[in-house]
Design a protein around this motif. Structure first.
Motif, PDB file in Angstrom:
ATOM      1  N   TYR A  57     103.591  37.452  54.472  1.00  0.00           N
ATOM      2  CA  TYR A  57     102.597  37.696  55.537  1.00  0.00           C
ATOM      3  C   TYR A  57     101.707  36.465  55.745  1.00  0.00           C
ATOM      4  CZ  TYR A  57     102.219  42.676  57.102  1.00  0.00           C
ATOM      5  OH  TYR A  57     102.362  43.900  57.735  1.00  0.00           O
TER       6      TYR A  57
ATOM      7  N   PHE B 250     111.505  48.972  66.164  1.00  0.00           N
ATOM      8  CA  PHE B 250     111.890  47.811  65.355  1.00  0.00           C
ATOM      9  C   PHE B 250     113.343  47.434  65.627  1.00  0.00           C
ATOM     10  CE2 PHE B 250     108.379  49.101  62.341  1.00  0.00           C
ATOM     11  CZ  PHE B 250     107.633  47.956  62.485  1.00  0.00           C
TER      12      PHE B 250
ATOM     13  N   ARG C   9      95.631  37.295  59.728  1.00  0.00           N
ATOM     14  CA  ARG C   9      96.877  38.031  59.482  1.00  0.00           C
ATOM     15  C   ARG C   9      96.792  39.438  60.091  1.00  0.00           C
ATOM     16  NH1 ARG C   9      98.549  42.112  57.547  1.00  0.00           N
ATOM     17  NH2 ARG C   9      96.436  42.582  56.872  1.00  0.00           N
ATOM     18  N   ARG C  10      97.830  39.784  60.814  1.00  0.00           N
ATOM     19  CA  ARG C  10      97.935  41.137  61.386  1.00  0.00           C
ATOM     20  C   ARG C  10      99.392  41.564  61.303  1.00  0.00           C
ATOM     21  NH1 ARG C  10      93.464  40.068  61.631  1.00  0.00           N
ATOM     22  NH2 ARG C  10      91.869  40.295  63.239  1.00  0.00           N
ATOM     23  N   SER C  11      99.626  42.863  61.373  1.00  0.00           N
ATOM     24  CA  SER C  11     100.988  43.342  61.584  1.00  0.00           C
ATOM     25  C   SER C  11     101.237  43.351  63.072  1.00  0.00           C
ATOM     26  CB  SER C  11     101.136  44.743  60.992  1.00  0.00           C
ATOM     27  OG  SER C  11     100.944  44.660  59.592  1.00  0.00           O
TER      28      SER C  11
ATOM     29  N   CYS D  84     105.662  41.820  60.311  1.00  0.00           N
ATOM     30  CA  CYS D  84     105.295  43.187  59.937  1.00  0.00           C
ATOM     31  C   CYS D  84     106.106  43.642  58.724  1.00  0.00           C
ATOM     32  CB  CYS D  84     105.528  44.153  61.104  1.00  0.00           C
ATOM     33  SG  CYS D  84     104.835  45.796  60.780  1.00  0.00           S
ATOM     34  N   ALA D  85     105.390  44.086  57.701  1.00  0.00           N
ATOM     35  CA  ALA D  85     106.055  44.745  56.574  1.00  0.00           C
ATOM     36  C   ALA D  85     106.528  46.107  57.060  1.00  0.00           C
ATOM     37  CB  ALA D  85     105.073  44.922  55.423  1.00  0.00           C
ATOM     38  N   VAL D  86     107.651  46.550  56.563  1.00  0.00           N
ATOM     39  CA  VAL D  86     108.180  47.852  56.982  1.00  0.00           C
ATOM     40  C   VAL D  86     108.637  48.655  55.763  1.00  0.00           C
ATOM     41  CG1 VAL D  86     109.915  49.042  58.375  1.00  0.00           C
ATOM     42  CG2 VAL D  86     108.932  46.908  59.197  1.00  0.00           C
ATOM     43  N   ALA D  87     107.968  49.795  55.579  1.00  0.00           N
ATOM     44  CA  ALA D  87     108.370  50.710  54.505  1.00  0.00           C
ATOM     45  C   ALA D  87     109.266  51.821  55.049  1.00  0.00           C
ATOM     46  CB  ALA D  87     107.141  51.323  53.845  1.00  0.00           C
ATOM     47  N   GLY D  88     109.234  52.005  56.374  1.00  0.00           N
ATOM     48  CA  GLY D  88     110.026  53.080  56.981  1.00  0.00           C
ATOM     49  C   GLY D  88     111.444  52.606  57.255  1.00  0.00           C
TER      50      GLY D  88
ATOM     51  N   LEU E  95     105.726  40.100  49.403  1.00  0.00           N
ATOM     52  CA  LEU E  95     105.450  40.560  50.775  1.00  0.00           C
ATOM     53  C   LEU E  95     104.165  39.920  51.303  1.00  0.00           C
ATOM     54  CD1 LEU E  95     106.958  42.572  52.552  1.00  0.00           C
ATOM     55  CD2 LEU E  95     105.514  44.388  51.627  1.00  0.00           C
TER      56      LEU E  95
ATOM     57  N   TYR F 107     104.104  43.564  66.453  1.00  0.00           N
ATOM     58  CA  TYR F 107     105.251  44.414  66.773  1.00  0.00           C
ATOM     59  C   TYR F 107     106.148  43.870  67.881  1.00  0.00           C
ATOM     60  CZ  TYR F 107     102.971  47.516  63.538  1.00  0.00           C
ATOM     61  OH  TYR F 107     102.424  48.033  62.379  1.00  0.00           O
TER      62      TYR F 107
ATOM     63  N   GLN G  82     111.390  53.738  62.663  1.00  0.00           N
ATOM     64  CA  GLN G  82     110.776  53.599  63.987  1.00  0.00           C
ATOM     65  C   GLN G  82     111.746  52.833  64.891  1.00  0.00           C
ATOM     66  OE1 GLN G  82     107.412  52.181  61.497  1.00  0.00           O
ATOM     67  NE2 GLN G  82     106.311  52.337  63.420  1.00  0.00           N
TER      68      GLN G  82
END
Ligand SMILES: Cc1cc2nc3c(=O)[nH]c(=O)nc-3n(C[C@H](O)[C@H](O)[C@H](O)COP(=O)(O)O)c2cc1C
Length: 182
Positions: A144, A103, A21-23, A155-159, A140, A25, A100
């Motif tokens: 993933y 995304f 597992r990776r984030s 990708c989890a996104v908090a922004g 979440l 982009y 960002q």
């Protein structure tokens, strides 16, 4: 209502999913079949006990503390785990959603997890303000790991702009996290 295909088999061993597992982009469009597997395995119904629906993702008290929406192709769809289907609840684009900008240009499918305080507040009181976030975190991680096992980039996104996301999903719940997938 868009009926989702039943989830296909998940064959990747858990250890391999945890290790790989990776984030990521960069994303591809997600078909309904992959979406059905992702949502069904990660946040779908696992079992029913005495008329209560319990999810693949545990929640405090087994209460329905999360709303799950999918934004794709200009549509905002609410996931009904009981029907394993998506219901069109609005239209909207991802413009102005992400902090960002990459995304916005790359994401085509976004899962929105929102916390529903109501049922838990009644049972647990104030502590549920944080518990509902734990419920969101568990969902979440399921997304993933299932996404990884299905070969999807995630990708989890908090922004994100919480006001914009709340508008997008129709004001239901408190947006906790976005999950970009593809
Ligand atoms: C709750 C949560 C929110 C995240 N929000 C963002 C984000 O807003 N932007 C981003 O680029 N990555 C985000 N990430 C991805 C993390 O940066 C990433 O998980 C971390 O760097 C570790 O990398 P890995 O997931 O590939 O192991 C988030 C991850 C989590 C768990």
């Amino acid at each position: 209502m868009i009926a989702l295909p039943e989830p296909g088999p998940l064959v990747m061993p858990l250890g391999e999913a945890l290790l790989s597992r990776r984030s990521r982009y960069r994303y591809e469009p997600v078909g309904l079949s992959a979406l059905g597997s992702l949502l069904g395995w990660a946040v779908g119904v696992q079992r029913r006990v005495d008329g209560h629906v319990l999810g693949m993702n545990p929640t405090a008290g087994g209460l329905p503390s999360l709303a799950v929406h999918v934004v794709r192709d200009g549509e905002v769809l609410e996931y009904s785990r009981e029907e394993h289907a998506l219901r069109l609840v609005g239209t909207g684009v991802l413009e102005g959603v992400f902090t960002q900008p990459e995304f916005e240009s790359r994401a085509s499918t976004v899962v929105v997890l929102s916390g529903l305080l109501g049922p838990g507040l009644e049972k647990y009181g104030e502590v549920h303000q944080s518990t509902v976030r734990l419920d969101g975190g568990i969902a979440l991680q399921n997304l993933y790991l299932v996404g990884t096992a299905l070969g999807l980039r995630c990708c989890a996104v908090a922004g994100f702009d919480v006001v914009r996301v709340r508008e997008l999903v129709g004001g239901e719940g408190d947006p906790l996290a976005l999950f970009v997938v593809g």
